[in-house]
Design an enzyme around this catalytic site. Sequence first.
Site, PDB file in Angstrom:
ATOM      1  N   ASP A 115      20.240  44.097  73.884  1.00  0.00           N
ATOM      2  CA  ASP A 115      18.933  43.668  73.383  1.00  0.00           C
ATOM      3  C   ASP A 115      18.125  44.885  72.930  1.00  0.00           C
ATOM      4  O   ASP A 115      18.262  45.967  73.504  1.00  0.00           O
ATOM      5  CB  ASP A 115      18.170  42.933  74.497  1.00  0.00           C
TER       6      ASP A 115
ATOM      7  N   CYS B  67      19.126  50.294  85.274  1.00  0.00           N
ATOM      8  CA  CYS B  67      20.021  50.517  84.151  1.00  0.00           C
ATOM      9  C   CYS B  67      19.193  51.067  82.994  1.00  0.00           C
ATOM     10  O   CYS B  67      18.119  50.533  82.692  1.00  0.00           O
ATOM     11  CB  CYS B  67      20.676  49.204  83.745  1.00  0.00           C
TER      12      CYS B  67
ATOM     13  N   LYS C 208      20.099  32.162  73.766  1.00  0.00           N
ATOM     14  CA  LYS C 208      21.365  32.867  73.533  1.00  0.00           C
ATOM     15  C   LYS C 208      22.258  32.038  72.625  1.00  0.00           C
ATOM     16  O   LYS C 208      22.349  30.823  72.792  1.00  0.00           O
ATOM     17  CB  LYS C 208      22.079  33.089  74.858  1.00  0.00           C
TER      18      LYS C 208
ATOM     19  N   ASP D  11      21.056  37.304  72.611  1.00  0.00           N
ATOM     20  CA  ASP D  11      19.816  36.602  72.895  1.00  0.00           C
ATOM     21  C   ASP D  11      18.938  36.850  71.671  1.00  0.00           C
ATOM     22  O   ASP D  11      18.581  37.996  71.396  1.00  0.00           O
ATOM     23  CB  ASP D  11      19.177  37.175  74.175  1.00  0.00           C
TER      24      ASP D  11
ATOM     25  N   CYS E 192      14.922  46.311  91.350  1.00  0.00           N
ATOM     26  CA  CYS E 192      16.392  46.344  91.326  1.00  0.00           C
ATOM     27  C   CYS E 192      16.899  47.477  92.212  1.00  0.00           C
ATOM     28  O   CYS E 192      16.171  48.426  92.476  1.00  0.00           O
ATOM     29  CB  CYS E 192      16.881  46.616  89.901  1.00  0.00           C
TER      30      CYS E 192
ATOM     31  N   CYS F 164      18.148  48.539  80.276  1.00  0.00           N
ATOM     32  CA  CYS F 164      17.635  47.254  80.781  1.00  0.00           C
ATOM     33  C   CYS F 164      16.802  46.513  79.739  1.00  0.00           C
ATOM     34  O   CYS F 164      15.874  47.064  79.161  1.00  0.00           O
ATOM     35  CB  CYS F 164      16.795  47.495  82.027  1.00  0.00           C
TER      36      CYS F 164
ATOM     37  N   ARG G 191      14.752  44.138  80.408  1.00  0.00           N
ATOM     38  CA  ARG G 191      13.419  43.832  80.939  1.00  0.00           C
ATOM     39  C   ARG G 191      12.759  45.089  81.471  1.00  0.00           C
ATOM     40  O   ARG G 191      11.991  45.043  82.428  1.00  0.00           O
ATOM     41  CB  ARG G 191      13.516  42.783  82.060  1.00  0.00           C
TER      42      ARG G 191
ATOM     43  N   ARG H 265      17.455  23.985  82.399  1.00  0.00           N
ATOM     44  CA  ARG H 265      17.547  25.103  83.344  1.00  0.00           C
ATOM     45  C   ARG H 265      16.304  25.970  83.276  1.00  0.00           C
ATOM     46  O   ARG H 265      15.647  26.061  82.247  1.00  0.00           O
ATOM     47  CB  ARG H 265      18.821  25.941  83.140  1.00  0.00           C
TER      48      ARG H 265
ATOM     49  N   ARG I  10      13.105  28.029  79.067  1.00  0.00           N
ATOM     50  CA  ARG I  10      13.414  28.030  77.640  1.00  0.00           C
ATOM     51  C   ARG I  10      14.221  26.809  77.236  1.00  0.00           C
ATOM     52  O   ARG I  10      14.064  26.281  76.153  1.00  0.00           O
ATOM     53  CB  ARG I  10      14.195  29.313  77.315  1.00  0.00           C
ATOM     54  N   TYR I  11      15.126  26.377  78.103  1.00  0.00           N
ATOM     55  CA  TYR I  11      15.978  25.222  77.822  1.00  0.00           C
ATOM     56  C   TYR I  11      15.556  24.091  78.764  1.00  0.00           C
ATOM     57  O   TYR I  11      15.233  24.349  79.919  1.00  0.00           O
ATOM     58  CB  TYR I  11      17.442  25.551  78.121  1.00  0.00           C
TER      59      TYR I  11
END
Length: 337
Positions: free
Chosen positions: A266, A102, A310, A303, A98, A105, A107, A89, A85-86
């Site tokens: 999110d 969570c 972000k 985000d 995982c 989550c 994602r 990075r 995205r940037y």
Amino acid sequence: MRSGRALNAAGLIPADRVGEADSVARRYAVAVTPQIANLIDRGAADDPLARQYLPDMRELTRTPEERDDPIGDDARSPLPGVVHRYPDRVLLMPTTACPVYCRFCFRRERVGHGATTMSAAEIDEALAYISARPEIREAILTGGDPMILSPRRLGDILRRVAAIETVEVLRIHSRVPVADPGRIDDAAVAALRQRIPVYVSIHCNHPRELDGEAARAIAALADAGVPLLGQTVLLKGVNDDAETLEALFRALVRHRVRPYYLHHPDPAPGTAHFRLSIEEGQALVRALRGRISGLCQPTYVIDIPGGYGKVPVGPSFRDEDGALRDWRGAVHRDAAG
Ligand SMILES: *Cc1c(COP(=O)(O)O)cnc(C)c1O
Ligand code: SF4
């Protein structure tokens, strides 16, 4: 523990909620590690740890603003397992599994049931993509949780990325030190020793998550010289009060973890019961300003839904007319430039 029956056998949910738990678990994967099971307060009606990890019927209700891909990973994914995205990075997602799932989550449509692990060929392609773009200075391993890979596989991926001369820094985002601290053994710590620094950003949302084995795992990383950051999701009913956030950020700093981001939640599907408004978040961050040192203050970020990145949304301490507001709320006009 992944099923209603297993959660009930561990005393985490009553027998009459097994069916509900299973219907949620069919839609969104459930996993609770022994470490987390030990930390859940079985007597409390609305325990903040239970709320983060145990399935809840409200997850099956979807609201209009919710999206399968809330932060727009897909729009920025040039190759499987890569999000760019940037310019400077890139994210690598070696696995989307995982140690725990969570309930909030961001994602959740691709971790858990949809979990995938990058093949050797996909890793080769991702490395070629990074090598061909010298503007990429930092590679961030996320997912999923890269630290559930064996130390040998994780170390191998880190070493290959670190071998790209233009990459200066590696970062790993992980819940493992908190959720499955037994994985942080000598081999896991050794895998983080590379040609370039490997930062580890630990996802932790409540001070009680640092109890027990997590403290040992984090100390092992810090003793090995691994720079540690903290990432926290602001969640209704988990940490949306100044006392809890204060205790969490103080505890992280005590454990040599520098709070980095406080994430506004999110709009992932079925997570409305975790969301609060940005104004409520700002009021909490404002309250923390005078209560805890700068070392304990993460940047409050959102985000932008859709894949725009972000941005900080912290409260401003400078009014429209230029007056400055101190941590007690007093306004100072002359002092402002
Ligand atoms: C969050 C994120 C990053 C890392 O952002 P930082 O602000 O550097 O922590 C990088 N790429 C993508 C796609 C992200 O979502
Ligand atoms: S650890 Fe991160 S990726 Fe994994 S379930 Fe939790 S929020 Fe999602």
